[in-house]
Design an enzyme around this catalytic site. Structure first.
Site, PDB file in Angstrom:
ATOM      1  N   GLY A  20      -2.768  -4.471 -26.766  1.00 14.12           N
ATOM      2  CA  GLY A  20      -1.982  -3.692 -27.732  1.00 14.12           C
ATOM      3  C   GLY A  20      -2.315  -4.054 -29.165  1.00 14.12           C
ATOM      4  O   GLY A  20      -1.439  -4.442 -29.934  1.00 14.12           O
ATOM      5  N   ASN A  94       0.237  -9.177 -25.977  1.00 14.25           N
ATOM      6  CA  ASN A  94       1.005  -8.611 -27.099  1.00 14.25           C
ATOM      7  C   ASN A  94       1.615  -7.250 -26.784  1.00 14.25           C
ATOM      8  O   ASN A  94       2.714  -6.949 -27.244  1.00 14.25           O
ATOM      9  CB  ASN A  94       0.077  -8.499 -28.323  1.00 14.25           C
ATOM     10  CG  ASN A  94       0.759  -7.794 -29.485  1.00 14.25           C
ATOM     11  OD1 ASN A  94       1.605  -8.350 -30.156  1.00 14.25           O
ATOM     12  ND2 ASN A  94       0.389  -6.537 -29.713  1.00 14.25           N
ATOM     13  N   TYR A 159      14.426  -4.613 -22.403  1.00 12.31           N
ATOM     14  CA  TYR A 159      13.403  -5.211 -23.276  1.00 12.31           C
ATOM     15  C   TYR A 159      13.721  -6.697 -23.453  1.00 12.31           C
ATOM     16  O   TYR A 159      12.859  -7.561 -23.247  1.00 12.31           O
ATOM     17  CB  TYR A 159      13.384  -4.484 -24.614  1.00 12.31           C
ATOM     18  CG  TYR A 159      12.509  -5.128 -25.661  1.00 12.31           C
ATOM     19  CD1 TYR A 159      11.118  -4.983 -25.614  1.00 12.31           C
ATOM     20  CD2 TYR A 159      13.059  -5.876 -26.697  1.00 12.31           C
ATOM     21  CE1 TYR A 159      10.317  -5.574 -26.582  1.00 12.31           C
ATOM     22  CE2 TYR A 159      12.263  -6.464 -27.664  1.00 12.31           C
ATOM     23  CZ  TYR A 159      10.893  -6.312 -27.604  1.00 12.31           C
ATOM     24  OH  TYR A 159      10.099  -6.896 -28.564  1.00 12.31           O
ATOM     25  N   ALA A 160      14.964  -6.997 -23.829  1.00 16.49           N
ATOM     26  CA  ALA A 160      15.363  -8.394 -24.055  1.00 16.49           C
ATOM     27  C   ALA A 160      15.204  -9.209 -22.775  1.00 16.49           C
ATOM     28  O   ALA A 160      14.662 -10.321 -22.799  1.00 16.49           O
ATOM     29  CB  ALA A 160      16.810  -8.445 -24.544  1.00 16.49           C
ATOM     30  N   ALA A 161      15.642  -8.634 -21.657  1.00 17.45           N
ATOM     31  CA  ALA A 161      15.546  -9.354 -20.383  1.00 17.45           C
ATOM     32  C   ALA A 161      14.092  -9.605 -20.010  1.00 17.45           C
ATOM     33  O   ALA A 161      13.737 -10.675 -19.501  1.00 17.45           O
ATOM     34  CB  ALA A 161      16.254  -8.560 -19.288  1.00 17.45           C
ATOM     35  N   LYS A 163      11.557 -10.002 -22.036  1.00 19.00           N
ATOM     36  CA  LYS A 163      10.976 -11.045 -22.898  1.00 19.00           C
ATOM     37  C   LYS A 163      11.468 -12.432 -22.467  1.00 19.00           C
ATOM     38  O   LYS A 163      10.720 -13.404 -22.518  1.00 19.00           O
ATOM     39  CB  LYS A 163      11.330 -10.776 -24.362  1.00 19.00           C
ATOM     40  CG  LYS A 163      10.653  -9.533 -24.950  1.00 19.00           C
ATOM     41  CD  LYS A 163       9.150  -9.711 -25.104  1.00 19.00           C
ATOM     42  CE  LYS A 163       8.512  -8.554 -25.852  1.00 19.00           C
ATOM     43  NZ  LYS A 163       7.095  -8.750 -26.137  1.00 19.00           N
ATOM     44  N   ILE A 192       9.891  -7.966 -37.782  1.00 19.39           N
ATOM     45  CA  ILE A 192       8.593  -7.863 -38.458  1.00 19.39           C
ATOM     46  C   ILE A 192       8.373  -6.397 -38.825  1.00 19.39           C
ATOM     47  O   ILE A 192       8.579  -5.504 -37.977  1.00 19.39           O
ATOM     48  CB  ILE A 192       7.451  -8.340 -37.517  1.00 19.39           C
ATOM     49  CG1 ILE A 192       7.779  -9.708 -36.883  1.00 19.39           C
ATOM     50  CG2 ILE A 192       6.117  -8.362 -38.264  1.00 19.39           C
ATOM     51  CD1 ILE A 192       7.889 -10.880 -37.813  1.00 19.39           C
TER      52      ILE A 192
HETATM   53  P1  NAP Z   1       3.519  -1.810 -32.587  1.00 20.04           P
HETATM   54  O1  NAP Z   1       3.310  -1.793 -34.065  1.00 20.04           O
HETATM   55  O2  NAP Z   1       4.321  -0.728 -31.942  1.00 20.04           O
HETATM   56  O3  NAP Z   1       2.088  -1.895 -31.888  1.00 20.04           O
HETATM   57  C1  NAP Z   1       2.024  -1.957 -30.497  1.00 20.04           C
HETATM   58  C2  NAP Z   1       0.585  -1.961 -30.046  1.00 20.04           C
HETATM   59  O4  NAP Z   1       0.553  -1.950 -28.612  1.00 20.04           O
HETATM   60  C3  NAP Z   1      -0.187  -0.729 -30.513  1.00 20.04           C
HETATM   61  O5  NAP Z   1      -1.530  -1.088 -30.724  1.00 20.04           O
HETATM   62  C4  NAP Z   1      -0.051   0.199 -29.304  1.00 20.04           C
HETATM   63  O6  NAP Z   1      -1.073   1.189 -29.253  1.00 20.04           O
HETATM   64  C5  NAP Z   1      -0.182  -0.803 -28.179  1.00 20.04           C
HETATM   65  N1  NAP Z   1       0.387  -0.329 -26.922  1.00 20.04           N
HETATM   66  C6  NAP Z   1       1.546   0.358 -26.747  1.00 20.04           C
HETATM   67  N2  NAP Z   1       1.703   0.656 -25.455  1.00 20.04           N
HETATM   68  C7  NAP Z   1       0.614   0.170 -24.801  1.00 20.04           C
HETATM   69  C8  NAP Z   1       0.175   0.213 -23.470  1.00 20.04           C
HETATM   70  N3  NAP Z   1       0.890   0.824 -22.524  1.00 20.04           N
HETATM   71  N4  NAP Z   1      -1.016  -0.343 -23.141  1.00 20.04           N
HETATM   72  C9  NAP Z   1      -1.769  -0.947 -24.093  1.00 20.04           C
HETATM   73  N5  NAP Z   1      -1.402  -1.031 -25.387  1.00 20.04           N
HETATM   74  C10 NAP Z   1      -0.229  -0.473 -25.734  1.00 20.04           C
HETATM   75  O7  NAP Z   1       4.209  -3.159 -32.104  1.00 20.04           O
HETATM   76  P2  NAP Z   1       4.491  -4.527 -32.913  1.00 20.04           P
HETATM   77  O8  NAP Z   1       5.731  -4.343 -33.683  1.00 20.04           O
HETATM   78  O9  NAP Z   1       3.245  -4.989 -33.568  1.00 20.04           O
HETATM   79  O10 NAP Z   1       4.847  -5.495 -31.689  1.00 20.04           O
HETATM   80  C11 NAP Z   1       3.866  -6.298 -31.058  1.00 20.04           C
HETATM   81  C12 NAP Z   1       4.542  -7.292 -30.150  1.00 20.04           C
HETATM   82  O11 NAP Z   1       5.514  -8.040 -30.878  1.00 20.04           O
HETATM   83  C13 NAP Z   1       5.288  -6.665 -28.975  1.00 20.04           C
HETATM   84  O12 NAP Z   1       5.168  -7.509 -27.850  1.00 20.04           O
HETATM   85  C14 NAP Z   1       6.733  -6.668 -29.439  1.00 20.04           C
HETATM   86  O13 NAP Z   1       7.645  -6.671 -28.367  1.00 20.04           O
HETATM   87  C15 NAP Z   1       6.758  -7.968 -30.223  1.00 20.04           C
HETATM   88  N6  NAP Z   1       7.840  -8.016 -31.217  1.00 20.04           N
HETATM   89  C16 NAP Z   1       7.814  -7.233 -32.327  1.00 20.04           C
HETATM   90  C17 NAP Z   1       8.841  -7.331 -33.261  1.00 20.04           C
HETATM   91  C18 NAP Z   1       8.881  -6.514 -34.517  1.00 20.04           C
HETATM   92  O14 NAP Z   1       9.849  -6.638 -35.275  1.00 20.04           O
HETATM   93  N7  NAP Z   1       7.902  -5.698 -34.805  1.00 20.04           N
HETATM   94  C19 NAP Z   1       9.892  -8.231 -33.027  1.00 20.04           C
HETATM   95  C20 NAP Z   1       9.881  -9.000 -31.896  1.00 20.04           C
HETATM   96  C21 NAP Z   1       8.851  -8.898 -30.996  1.00 20.04           C
HETATM   97  P3  NAP Z   1      -0.737   2.682 -29.804  1.00 20.04           P
HETATM   98  O15 NAP Z   1      -0.325   2.512 -31.236  1.00 20.04           O
HETATM   99  O16 NAP Z   1      -1.998   3.434 -29.601  1.00 20.04           O
HETATM  100  O17 NAP Z   1       0.396   3.170 -28.942  1.00 20.04           O
END
Ligand code: NAP
Length: 253
Positions: A20, A94, A159-161, A163, A192
């Site tokens: 991702g 990720n 989602y929380a569960a 993680k 973030i």
């Molecule tokens: P994001 O901006 O939504 O980016 C997600 C990435 O994952 C994108 O490259 C997306 O590709 C890809 N993706 C989505 N579904 C996928 C799938 N089925 N197979 C392969 N790739 C896939 O997310 P982010 O905010 O950077 O979050 C990244 C990680 O951090 C996640 O694990 C999230 O749970 C965790 N996290 C984020 C936050 C936050 O505040 N942002 C907080 C806590 C935890 P496309 O764009 O092409 O769909």
């Protein structure tokens, strides 16, 4: 990677996969690892323009389009990474799915979708790569968790569960491979600023309410996470395993 991190060049010769990683935290981590000297595979569900740009920005050795919710996609990703890099030293889990519903309203398919990518696909990637890391005597598993491991959003129950379950799985595996040069850790972001929450944070009332819960007084950036991932992937973190590192400006406190 910031200048201040001082870790540049420490990953020369290492091979990494970031799932991702066409945008957000995954892309920032892919760039940091690549700048640090690693050969990096980028992954996203579809080979669109954003994906091509991400591959170029991260200097990716290869970009592999694979939707980790698909039935044989994990196996295809594993085969493509192995063919391109000859093996893997750094696995960054990720990609994750986050669905929002009232706690009593989740349908079965939503539950399965979230558990499939956030837990099962991650396990299958671990299964494919971590035993070989242990055999070779070096490896880094970094799973991206969430502040929601300890501060659950009421409308993101699964989602929380998932993680929290991912953290449990990584800690469990950390113990199995600790004596064999493989460290396994969880990097748990707080709030973030990425595309994932852009719409929600555009609402000023919600945004201020979230901000009020962050002792550091600001939202995090993907680079805040990438610097910590780079540390965990480096030799500097050789004695750090089974740990959850919150990258959250103190939001878990
Ligand atoms: P994001 O901006 O939504 O980016 C997600 C990435 O994952 C994108 O490259 C997306 O590709 C890809 N993706 C989505 N579904 C996928 C799938 N089925 N197979 C392969 N790739 C896939 O997310 P982010 O905010 O950077 O979050 C990244 C990680 O951090 C996640 O694990 C999230 O749970 C965790 N996290 C984020 C936050 C936050 O505040 N942002 C907080 C806590 C935890 P496309 O764009 O092409 O769909």
């Amino acid at each position: 990677m910031t200048e201040a991190s001082g870790l540049h060049g420490r990953l020369d010769g290492r091979r990494a996969l970031v799932t991702g990683s066409s945008q957000g935290i995954g892309l920032a981590i892919a760039k940091a690892l690549s700048n640090g000297g690693a050969s990096v595979c980028i992954n996203a569900p579809a080979p669109d323009a954003a994906f091509d740009l991400a591959c170029r920005e991260a200097g990716a050795a290869i970009g592999i389009a694979a939707d980790l919710t698909g039935p044989d996609e994990v196996e295809r990703l594993v085969a493509a990474v192995t063919k391109a890099l000859g093996g893997l030293d750094i696995l960054i889990l990720n990609a994750a799915l986050q669905e929002k519903q009232p706690w009593s309203g989740f349908d079965r398919m939503s539950i399965y979708r979230q558990l499939e990518i956030n837990l099962a696909a991650n396990y299958r990637l671990i299964q494919a790569f971590v035993p070989a890391m242990a055999e070779r005597g070096f490896g880094r598993l970094i799973a991206i968790g969430s502040i929601q491991q300890v501060r659950e959003h009421p409308e993101m129950l699964f989602y929380a569960a998932s993680k929290a379950a991912l953290e449990s799985m990584v800690r469990n595996i950390a113990r199995q491979v600790a004596g064999r040069g493989v460290t396994c850790n969880i990097l748990a972001p707080g709030a973030i600023a990425t595309a994932r929450n852009r719409e929600a944070l555009a609402d000023a009332i919600y945004r201020d309410a979230v901000l009020a819960r962050i002792p550091a007084g600001r939202f995090g950036t993907p680079e805040d996470c990438a610097d910590v991932a780079l540390f965990l992937a480096s030799d500097a973190a050789r004695y750090v395993t089974g740990t959850t590192l919150f990258v959250d400006g103190g939001m878990h406190l």
